[in-house]
Structure formats: C-alpha cells, structure tokens
Write a protein that holds these residues in place. Structure first.
Motif, PDB file in Angstrom:
ATOM      1  N   ASP A   1      20.534  10.862   6.462  1.00  0.00           N
ATOM      2  CA  ASP A   1      20.168  12.156   7.040  1.00  0.00           C
ATOM      3  C   ASP A   1      18.671  12.437   6.946  1.00  0.00           C
ATOM      4  O   ASP A   1      18.170  13.386   7.549  1.00  0.00           O
ATOM      5  N   LEU A   2      17.955  11.637   6.168  1.00  0.00           N
ATOM      6  CA  LEU A   2      16.526  11.886   5.994  1.00  0.00           C
ATOM      7  C   LEU A   2      15.719  11.393   7.195  1.00  0.00           C
ATOM      8  O   LEU A   2      16.063  10.392   7.827  1.00  0.00           O
ATOM      9  N   THR A   3      14.654  12.112   7.490  1.00  0.00           N
ATOM     10  CA  THR A   3      13.640  11.622   8.420  1.00  0.00           C
ATOM     11  C   THR A   3      12.561  10.970   7.564  1.00  0.00           C
ATOM     12  O   THR A   3      11.977  11.635   6.694  1.00  0.00           O
ATOM     13  N   VAL A   4      12.338   9.686   7.774  1.00  0.00           N
ATOM     14  CA  VAL A   4      11.457   8.959   6.869  1.00  0.00           C
ATOM     15  C   VAL A   4      10.195   8.497   7.607  1.00  0.00           C
ATOM     16  O   VAL A   4      10.273   7.848   8.654  1.00  0.00           O
ATOM     17  N   ILE A   5       9.058   8.870   7.043  1.00  0.00           N
ATOM     18  CA  ILE A   5       7.759   8.563   7.665  1.00  0.00           C
ATOM     19  C   ILE A   5       6.887   7.817   6.661  1.00  0.00           C
ATOM     20  O   ILE A   5       6.808   8.200   5.492  1.00  0.00           O
ATOM     21  N   VAL A   6       6.258   6.766   7.132  1.00  0.00           N
ATOM     22  CA  VAL A   6       5.373   5.979   6.269  1.00  0.00           C
ATOM     23  C   VAL A   6       3.930   6.189   6.706  1.00  0.00           C
ATOM     24  O   VAL A   6       3.630   6.159   7.899  1.00  0.00           O
ATOM     25  N   LEU A   7       3.056   6.402   5.736  1.00  0.00           N
ATOM     26  CA  LEU A   7       1.612   6.394   5.984  1.00  0.00           C
ATOM     27  C   LEU A   7       1.054   5.162   5.294  1.00  0.00           C
ATOM     28  O   LEU A   7       1.136   5.043   4.071  1.00  0.00           O
ATOM     29  N   VAL A   8       0.505   4.232   6.077  1.00  0.00           N
ATOM     30  CA  VAL A   8       0.008   3.004   5.465  1.00  0.00           C
ATOM     31  C   VAL A   8      -1.316   2.645   6.117  1.00  0.00           C
ATOM     32  O   VAL A   8      -1.560   2.984   7.281  1.00  0.00           O
ATOM     33  N   GLY A   9      -2.168   1.961   5.364  1.00  0.00           N
ATOM     34  CA  GLY A   9      -3.433   1.518   5.937  1.00  0.00           C
ATOM     35  C   GLY A   9      -3.289   0.129   6.539  1.00  0.00           C
ATOM     36  O   GLY A   9      -2.229  -0.484   6.472  1.00  0.00           O
ATOM     37  N   ASP A  10      -4.390  -0.390   7.095  1.00  0.00           N
ATOM     38  CA  ASP A  10      -4.335  -1.749   7.630  1.00  0.00           C
ATOM     39  C   ASP A  10      -4.256  -2.774   6.494  1.00  0.00           C
ATOM     40  O   ASP A  10      -3.747  -3.877   6.691  1.00  0.00           O
ATOM     41  N   GLY A  11      -4.700  -2.381   5.300  1.00  0.00           N
ATOM     42  CA  GLY A  11      -4.544  -3.265   4.146  1.00  0.00           C
ATOM     43  C   GLY A  11      -3.080  -3.435   3.783  1.00  0.00           C
ATOM     44  O   GLY A  11      -2.574  -4.554   3.684  1.00  0.00           O
ATOM     45  N   GLY A  12      -2.392  -2.332   3.591  1.00  0.00           N
ATOM     46  CA  GLY A  12      -0.958  -2.360   3.246  1.00  0.00           C
ATOM     47  C   GLY A  12      -0.128  -2.996   4.343  1.00  0.00           C
ATOM     48  O   GLY A  12       0.842  -3.708   4.076  1.00  0.00           O
ATOM     49  N   LEU A  13      -0.558  -2.756   5.581  1.00  0.00           N
ATOM     50  CA  LEU A  13       0.157  -3.354   6.717  1.00  0.00           C
ATOM     51  C   LEU A  13       0.058  -4.878   6.647  1.00  0.00           C
ATOM     52  O   LEU A  13       1.031  -5.596   6.882  1.00  0.00           O
ATOM     53  N   GLY A  14      -1.138  -5.355   6.289  1.00  0.00           N
ATOM     54  CA  GLY A  14      -1.325  -6.805   6.192  1.00  0.00           C
ATOM     55  C   GLY A  14      -0.504  -7.396   5.066  1.00  0.00           C
ATOM     56  O   GLY A  14       0.214  -8.381   5.246  1.00  0.00           O
ATOM     57  N   LEU A  15      -0.587  -6.766   3.898  1.00  0.00           N
ATOM     58  CA  LEU A  15       0.155  -7.274   2.740  1.00  0.00           C
ATOM     59  C   LEU A  15       1.651  -7.225   2.988  1.00  0.00           C
ATOM     60  O   LEU A  15       2.390  -8.147   2.651  1.00  0.00           O
ATOM     61  N   GLY A  16       2.114  -6.144   3.570  1.00  0.00           N
ATOM     62  CA  GLY A  16       3.549  -5.991   3.795  1.00  0.00           C
ATOM     63  C   GLY A  16       3.968  -6.329   5.213  1.00  0.00           C
ATOM     64  O   GLY A  16       5.001  -5.855   5.687  1.00  0.00           O
ATOM     65  N   GLY A  17       3.196  -7.167   5.880  1.00  0.00           N
ATOM     66  CA  GLY A  17       3.498  -7.500   7.272  1.00  0.00           C
ATOM     67  C   GLY A  17       4.910  -8.014   7.473  1.00  0.00           C
ATOM     68  O   GLY A  17       5.570  -7.708   8.473  1.00  0.00           O
ATOM     69  N   HIS A  18       5.349  -8.787   6.517  1.00  0.00           N
ATOM     70  CA  HIS A  18       6.713  -9.331   6.552  1.00  0.00           C
ATOM     71  C   HIS A  18       7.753  -8.200   6.612  1.00  0.00           C
ATOM     72  O   HIS A  18       8.688  -8.243   7.399  1.00  0.00           O
ATOM     73  N   HIS A  19       7.524  -7.177   5.791  1.00  0.00           N
ATOM     74  CA  HIS A  19       8.477  -6.055   5.762  1.00  0.00           C
ATOM     75  C   HIS A  19       8.418  -5.266   7.076  1.00  0.00           C
ATOM     76  O   HIS A  19       9.442  -4.838   7.604  1.00  0.00           O
ATOM     77  N   PHE A  20       7.184  -5.092   7.569  1.00  0.00           N
ATOM     78  CA  PHE A  20       6.978  -4.369   8.825  1.00  0.00           C
ATOM     79  C   PHE A  20       7.718  -5.070   9.965  1.00  0.00           C
ATOM     80  O   PHE A  20       8.481  -4.460  10.723  1.00  0.00           O
ATOM     81  N   LEU A  21       7.536  -6.379  10.020  1.00  0.00           N
ATOM     82  CA  LEU A  21       8.166  -7.202  11.048  1.00  0.00           C
ATOM     83  C   LEU A  21       9.686  -7.072  11.006  1.00  0.00           C
ATOM     84  O   LEU A  21      10.352  -6.912  12.036  1.00  0.00           O
ATOM     85  N   HIS A  22      10.244  -7.119   9.811  1.00  0.00           N
ATOM     86  CA  HIS A  22      11.705  -7.123   9.696  1.00  0.00           C
ATOM     87  C   HIS A  22      12.314  -5.731   9.829  1.00  0.00           C
ATOM     88  O   HIS A  22      13.446  -5.601  10.286  1.00  0.00           O
ATOM     89  N   ALA A  23      11.554  -4.717   9.448  1.00  0.00           N
ATOM     90  CA  ALA A  23      12.054  -3.357   9.683  1.00  0.00           C
ATOM     91  C   ALA A  23      12.122  -3.122  11.192  1.00  0.00           C
ATOM     92  O   ALA A  23      13.060  -2.504  11.703  1.00  0.00           O
ATOM     93  N   ALA A  24      11.118  -3.651  11.919  1.00  0.00           N
ATOM     94  CA  ALA A  24      11.121  -3.537  13.380  1.00  0.00           C
ATOM     95  C   ALA A  24      12.280  -4.338  13.974  1.00  0.00           C
ATOM     96  O   ALA A  24      13.000  -3.878  14.858  1.00  0.00           O
ATOM     97  N   ARG A  25      12.470  -5.543  13.467  1.00  0.00           N
ATOM     98  CA  ARG A  25      13.554  -6.408  13.957  1.00  0.00           C
ATOM     99  C   ARG A  25      14.925  -5.760  13.704  1.00  0.00           C
ATOM    100  O   ARG A  25      15.789  -5.733  14.580  1.00  0.00           O
ATOM    101  N   ARG A  26      15.104  -5.219  12.499  1.00  0.00           N
ATOM    102  CA  ARG A  26      16.378  -4.557  12.188  1.00  0.00           C
ATOM    103  C   ARG A  26      16.501  -3.226  12.924  1.00  0.00           C
ATOM    104  O   ARG A  26      17.572  -2.656  12.982  1.00  0.00           O
ATOM    105  N   ASN A  27      15.358  -2.733  13.372  1.00  0.00           N
ATOM    106  CA  ASN A  27      15.309  -1.440  14.040  1.00  0.00           C
ATOM    107  C   ASN A  27      15.731  -0.312  13.090  1.00  0.00           C
ATOM    108  O   ASN A  27      16.494   0.593  13.454  1.00  0.00           O
ATOM    109  N   VAL A  28      15.223  -0.414  11.850  1.00  0.00           N
ATOM    110  CA  VAL A  28      15.512   0.632  10.860  1.00  0.00           C
ATOM    111  C   VAL A  28      14.886   1.938  11.337  1.00  0.00           C
ATOM    112  O   VAL A  28      13.740   1.952  11.814  1.00  0.00           O
ATOM    113  N   ASP A  29      15.613   3.012  11.201  1.00  0.00           N
ATOM    114  CA  ASP A  29      15.200   4.302  11.752  1.00  0.00           C
ATOM    115  C   ASP A  29      14.124   4.963  10.909  1.00  0.00           C
ATOM    116  O   ASP A  29      14.386   5.968  10.233  1.00  0.00           O
ATOM    117  N   ILE A  30      12.914   4.391  10.955  1.00  0.00           N
ATOM    118  CA  ILE A  30      11.785   4.977  10.231  1.00  0.00           C
ATOM    119  C   ILE A  30      10.576   4.996  11.167  1.00  0.00           C
ATOM    120  O   ILE A  30      10.554   4.290  12.172  1.00  0.00           O
TER     121      ILE A  30
END
Lengths: 377, 445
Positions: free
Chosen positions: B86-115
């Motif tokens: 039921d939560l609306t979930v929003i992430v604020l991340v920089g380009d640094g965090g995006l780079g480090l967590g690119g794997h997670h970003f890619l797979h959250a997009a692939r899974r189409n997690v509602d964030i």
C-alpha cells in the motif's frame, strides 16, 4: 510419538513458518538453496512474500526494509553470501532491524567447496561487520535443534530488534534423519513492543541503555525515520559525542541485558570425569557419540554442547570445566572456537581435534586425538 | 482529502544544507510540489535515500524516511513495497549511488517493481570531492579525470528501456515540467525513473563549463531528448506476484509425513550402510526410501549425502546409520555394508574400501570388480538388477537386493516406504521395480 524422516533444511523452514516468518528474500547458493526453494513455495500459501533477489546484497536489503514495514523476515545463504551481507548486517545492527539469517557453512575461503562441509565461519559470523559490535549467533547440532533454534533466533531478533545468525552447516541441512516431531522444542515469538503514543514518534528513543526502542512500522500513522547512520533518538544524523556514545552503548547493552536468554547450552556432566569436551555444530554430534562410547567402555568424560556460540557463554563454560584438567574441542576448522575456550579457561590443557578436509569428524578420531580413551577418572 | 506542499516538505527544517548554487534544492522543491498533485497521504509515502549529498535530504520531509547504505536504496525501496504494497515508495539517489547499485536499478526495472527512482544526476561525486561517476560526460574534467574523462557516460533512461521498466524520463533540474514529470512517474504503475540533470557548483561546474546551452549541446551530441522517453504498461511486480501465486494462497503448509512403526524392528544394535553410485542414478532419493523403511521399522536413521558441484555427473554417495536409539554418528570409521553401483562411486570410496574390516560386506555390480578391500565382496549380476535398462532404477534394484541378503530392513518395509513419495508417477515406477525385484529374489531363494 510422531516420527518423520526429514533434513535440517525442512526443520529450519518449518521453524521459521511456526515462528511467524512472513517474508523471505535470498539468492541461490549451495548448500543453502533448499531454504530458498521451500520458502518460495510455502510463503505464498500464507499470504507471505518470497523473492529471489538479483544477488545477496539485494536479498538482505529487501529483508531489512520489509522488516521495517512490520514483516518477520528470513534470509539464507552460505559463507560467500555472508561476505556480501556484511555491510547490511551492520546496517541492521545500527538501524535496530529484526532479521534472521541462516548461514549454511561450506568449505572456504571464498568459493571453496560448494558441496563440501566445514565449520570455518565460526569466528567470521560474530565479527562479520565493521564497527566492532558482535552478532548473536546460534548453532544447531541436528534436525531437532535446527527447528528449535530457528524459533529462538526469531524470538531474539524480534525481542531485541537485532539480526541473529543461525550458523549451521552442509552436513546438518542436507542430512536426513529420524525425528520425533511431537518432542520438538519451540519458543514463542512475541510481537515487537509497539509505540502507542501520539506524534511525534521518536524511533530510537529508550530510557535505560539496555531498553529496546518501541516499534512503529514504516507506513504507520505517525512518521517513522529509519537510518543506518549514527543517529539521535529522532533518527537524525548526529556526531555529538554524548549522543554517539549513548547510541553505541545502547546497541551493545540491550544484548548484554538479555544475557539469561542468550545462554543455551547442554551440560552432560559425569561425576569423576577429569576431561570435558566442549563442542558445537555437527562436530558436537560426533563428540556425543564419542562420549557415549567412552562411557560404555567404562571411561569417564563430560561434555558441554554450546548452542549459543556468540556471545560466548563464559560462565556456563567455567561451570562445566570445574574440577576438569583437560578440555577437548573438536571442530571442522583450524581451531577457531578453541581460541575462546583457551581464553575463558586459562591454565587448562585445551586439546583441539580438527579436520579441514570436508569430512565430518568421526567419534573414533575424537577419542584418539582427544585421548578420551584414557580418560578413566 | 487534499494535501499541500507543507504536508511533505517540512518548513521548519529549512534551509537545505546544500552548497550555494547546487540544484538539489530545486529537485526537492519539485518533489514537494509533485506529491500534492498525486494526492497520496504523507503517511502512505516512504522516501528512501542512501549516501551522497542528496542522501542527507530526508530530514526535510514529513513522510516516512529510510536512509540506507550507499547504492542500495533501490533494494530497500523494493523491500518496503513488497513488505507493504500500500505504500508509495520514492527513491532519491545520486549518480554515484546509481552507479554502485546499477545492478539493483536494472533488476528493479526488469521486475517492474512499483517504485519511483529520482536520479539526481550531477555528473560527479560531490560529497567525496568531485571524482568521476558513471554519468560523467566524455572528456569532462574531474578529480580523477584530470586529463579529461576517457570513459563514456551511462544513459540512465536508456537503461530502464533495455531492462523493460515501465517509465523513464530525462529532464533538466530547471525545467518547469519537473514537478509534473515526478507526479507522472509516481502515478505510473510498475517501475519508474527520472534522470534529472543537475548542477554541482562545488566541483563539476568549477572544472567544466556547465550552462543550459552546454547541457543542451550534450543532449544533441548524445542524440538524447528530454521528456518521457520510456512508457510501457506491463503489470507491476506486486500485481504479477499476486496474480501468479494466487493458486497457492490458502493451501496448507507442507508439513512432514508421519511414519509409524508399521514393521517389527530388526534385531541388531547398529547397521551402517554406504551407497556409492553416480549422480543421476537417484542415489539420494533411493537412500531416502531406504531411510523411510528404517523409520517404518521402528529404527532411528541418519543419511549423509555427498556429491560434487556438478549435476547429473560425477559421484553420489549416501552414508546411513540404522539403530534402535537416536544416532549421533553421521559418519563411521568402517561401514558394515557397502553397496557400489557405479565406477564413480567405487573410485571415490577407494580409500575407505581398503580400510574395511573382513566383517564388512561389499555388494557391487559385477562389472565393477575386482575391488581392493579386505571386506567380503558379493557380486551382483547385471541381469539381476536390470529393470528395463533404466539407469534411474538400478540403485533401487540393488538396495532391494541388499535388503533381501541382509537384516537392515525388510523388502516389505522398503515397498511401503516407496509408496510415500510425493509424486505419484515416481512412486509407481519405484513400486514396480520393487515388485519385480521381489519376484526375482523369490525365484532365486
């Protein structure tokens, strides 16, 4: 009597479900994948959520966040996965996150032997993260204690709001055995102490250092702030020395204040014995068989099985060692827990029986190397 | 109920702690404007941050906030959403965090997690002194690319596209569309990300020319445009999960199968059995039948298996102990009975065979003889255990052979144990093998 023929994996999963686990995230790794497979199959049945993460870091991250929404999470991995969990285990300590982690030890270092058993993570799991705050670690010896200690892990995690590791091994999760399910021990898992006041909710407020902060889930009526950084009671970053000190000591003290529940040992004392075997994990099983054999041959020997390996149950070890002249510590590693026994029992002869070839210690070699055969009085 | 910006952005927390001229404040203001447009109650929103300048912004918000490890914010956001859909979930991340967590970003997009992931992309690491990041433009000067960046930048919105996420937009921090795009991203079901191009006045803008026209030039050079660049309508992860696993909901949990002592307990203090075969021969599952037969015969049994990391190839062994009382020995110095069903099995236990006492018995397929062992060796003729040439039945046939020749468990108990298999077709096949072996053994007796 209700006999079944099951392995440690099934006992862990049943223990978790009976303890109210309703969230799982994990990544496949031998020999712990059985827990992942079973949780993926079982949790949807009770409306729980189970996810296979893209890696171990994502898996524990999801568990941590789900825990803060009020779920009771479980994750499972093996040594290489614990390495990847390391930073997030620190986060769970700092953010006061209830979480149960199953570590199925296999031969290391690194990739080591995926299907080869070992007990080489015994020290690693305690000091697994940066900052110098140790983990609470429980270690089963068979299928029945795998079930029991899984429920204990959930109880402690929820009660103290800490990550708890169940440190098992390949030879315990994959070994099938006869169990009498009706005789299984289980502890109750009480819900987290909930905050019942009005706004603002101070997520990290406590009175005494040993108190556990009252919980509100992310998604509650009042705002909840979660942080992995050093924080004040509001959950805001701080580097004010007095506040830093108070938070840090609280994280340590809440575990020390629960000492009574954290001493889980089985003491089997024999009058007249001068030798004590101190053992945990799968090696404790072989040790028990060795002790039985020595006794049936007329020898005298005592044995202390340690289930709560960290914090070290120092007083229980000292009590069991009273009047003993020799201590034997069998382990499937280079002598990792023996260091603790030597520390707790200075001046006593401590003999290690160690194997690092992936094979389980046999009772015969514990008797031979530990010289238990000669332990007549 | 309607909300205004003050319900999300805390007026008493101001000013923002960012450097003079930094654009992060404008992005946070835009988020504050976007949330009332969406109309979701503040206590239904969770804002996730990690490390970097943008990571210290959570204290300005009145929603739930979750501040975690560098690069891992997308994993926490996923956990929050799955933990409480039921939560609306929003992430604020920089380009640094995006780079480090690119794997997670890619797979959250692939899974189409509602964030919704807002990437505050200012082309370098601000908090640690202006090092280059995964989005630093080619030839740009940073603390770690003093001669100009020879790496090429990652396109964040393009990443969402290849990973099949539902929504991505690229936008400049000063673009008046920013609040609307944020609101649009939050409303969009499934995964949504915004690549927000920003200005780091402390480092990046000091070393490189950064102006509206330079950024626009960058877009042209890289053949990129602003606005919504990805829009799909795949179902979000939460809905997919519910839909695909609906069939399991409400089914009873798998509890174990109770095995009553249906057969008289054989009279011996202990019997240990080592089965040595090949992966793919069903050593482990056959040993489980033998183990269940033991339990049905009022015995305590342990079964310790061993195999290499390969699947369907290499050795597979099962070491078993049967006794009237609980077993502590998972491994014995010398098994009483050894059953060898393949070359791989024979070779892996070579040393143990040499160490057996003469009182042990080794049953081995005759093609695997001779054996180097002091134990008594009983050959099993290939024909005796050949069940329609099925490789998966040979171990079971050999176990039946052994059961007939020893006291470990009876053939009757073995047959009953085979009946308990969860999968009917497998149980039927095993029962047929055991019936065939029983009739063959009866003839030879």
């Amino acid at each position: 009597m209700a006999r079944e023929y099951i392995d440690g994996t099934e006992a862990i999963v049943r223990g978790a479900l009976h303890a109210g686990c309703d969230f799982f995230a994990g990544y496949p790794i031998t020999p712990s994948s059985g827990v992942l497979v079973r949780m993926m199959r079982e949790l949807p049945k009770i409306g729980g959520m189970a996810v296979q993460g893209e890696d171990e870091i994502a898996s524990i991250g999801m568990c941590i966040a789900a825990s803060m929404t009020g779920r009771r999470p479980l994750t499972a991995t093996s040594g290489p996965g614990i390495s990847l969990y390391s930073e997030n285990l620190g986060l769970a300590i700092m953010g006061e996150v209830p979480l149960v982690i199953i570590n199925v030890q296999r031969l290391g270092p690194a990739t080591g032997g995926a299907t080869t058993g070992a007990e080489g993570d015994v020290q690693f799991v305690q000091w697994v993260t940066s900052g110098g705050l140790p983990m609470v670690v429980l270690s089963p010896t068979d299928v029945a204690t795998s079930y029991w200690l899984t429920t204990v892990a959930f109880r402690l995690a929820e009660k103290l709001r800490i990550p708890v590791i169940l440190n098992t091994s390949k030879d315990l999760v994959q070994t099938m055995e006869t169990v009498d399910v009706s005789a299984w021990r289980k502890v109750e898992v009480e819900p987290r102490k909930a905050y019942a006041g009005g706004a603002p909710y101070l997520p990290y407020r406590f009175d005494e250092l040993g108190d556990v902060p009252e919980f509100l889930p992310v998604g509650a009526e009042h705002q909840v702030r979660f942080t992995t950084s050093m924080h004040d009671e509001k959950g805001n970053l701080t580097k004010k020395p007095a506040k830093v000190d108070r938070t840090f000591r609280h994280l340590q003290q809440k575990i020390l204040a629960c000492q009574d529940e954290l001493v889980l040992v089985d003491r089997d004392h024999q009058d007249g014995a001068l030798t004590l075997v101190v053992a945990s994990g799968v090696s404790a099983r072989s040790a028990r068989a060795a002790v039985d054999r020595v006794r049936s041959d007329g020898g005298k020997v005592s044995i202390l099985t340690v289930y709560s390996v960290w914090p070290v149950p120092e007083q229980a070890i000292r009590n069991a060692a009273e009047g003993m002249s020799r201590i034997v510590v069998p382990e499937m590693n280079v002598g990792l827990y023996r260091r603790e026994i030597e520390r707790v029992l200075p001046g006593l002869e401590v003999i290690g029986v160690n194997r690092v070839d992936g094979e389980v210690l046999t009772p015969g070699e514990i008797i031979r190397t530990g010289r238990l055969g000669g332990a007549i009085g | 109920m309607s909300y205004d910006v003050n319900d999300y952005l805390l007026a008493d927390s101001m000013p923002y702690p960012f450097c003079p001229g930094c654009s992060h404040g404008q992005v946070l203001d835009a988020l504050g404007k976007a949330l009332p447009m969406v109309g979701v109650a503040p206590n239904r929103v969770a804002l996730v941050t990690d490390i970097g300048c943008i990571g210290i912004s959570d204290k300005h918000f009145g929603m739930h906030t979750f501040h975690g490890l560098h690069g891992r914010s997308v994993t926490y956001a996923s956990g929050l959403k799955l933990g409480n859909p039921d939560l609306t979930v929003i992430v604020l991340v920089g380009d640094g965090g995006l780079g480090l967590g690119g794997h997670h970003f890619l797979h959250a997009a692939r899974r189409n997690v509602d964030i919704t992931v807002l990437v505050c992309n200012n082309f370098n690491f601000g908090m640690t002194g202006g090092q280059h990041s995964v989005t630093t433009p080619h030839q740009a000067v940073t603390a770690t690319t003093t001669e100009g960046n020879f790496e090429y930048p990652l396109d964040i919105a393009g990443l969402v596209d290849v990973a099949q996420g539902n929504f991505a937009a690229r936008v400049m921090f000063h673009d008046p569309r920013l609040p609307d795009l944020i609101a649009e991203a939050i409303r969009s079901p499934g995964f949504a990300a915004l690549d927000i191009w920003e200005m780091c006045t402390a480092y990046f803008a000091k070393r490189n020319k950064v102006s509206r026209s330079v950024l626009e030039e960058q877009l042209r050079e890289r053949n990129l445009s602003t606005g919504i660049v990805v829009r799909r309508d795949r179902k979000g992860y939460v809905e997919q999960y519910r839909h695909s696993l609906e069939a399991l909901q409400g089914k009873p949990l798998s509890e174990g199968t109770e095995l009553a002592a249906e057969f008289p307990r054989p009279v011996y203090p202990r019997q240990s059995v080592l089965i040595a075969g090949r992966a793919g021969q069903k050593v482990r599952s056959t040993a489980m039948i033998l183990g269940r037969a033991g339990v049905l015969s009022d015995l305590y049994v342990t079964q310790r298996d061993d195999y290499p990391v390969t699947v369907m190839t290499g050795h597979s062994t099962a070491e078993m102990v049967f006794q009237p009382d609980p077993v502590n020995e998972l491994t014995v110095d010398a098994p009483d009975i050894v059953l060898i069903t393949s070359e791989e099995g024979r070779d892996v236990i070579r040393e143990r065979l040499r160490g057996l006492p003469p009182t042990s018995v080794v049953y081995a397929l005759e093609e695997l003889l001779p054996l180097d062992t002091p134990a008594r060796v009983e050959p099993i003729a290939a024909d005796a255990v050949n069940i329609q040439k099925k490789k998966t039945q040979i171990v079971l046939a050999c176990v039946a052979w052994m059961a007939a020749k020893t006291q470990v468990v009876s053939l009757e108990a073995l047959r009953r144990a085979a009946w308990f298999d969860e999968r009917q077709s497998i149980a039927d096949e095993n029962l047929a093998t055991l019936a065939e072996m029983e009739s063959r053994l009866a003839r030879t007796r």
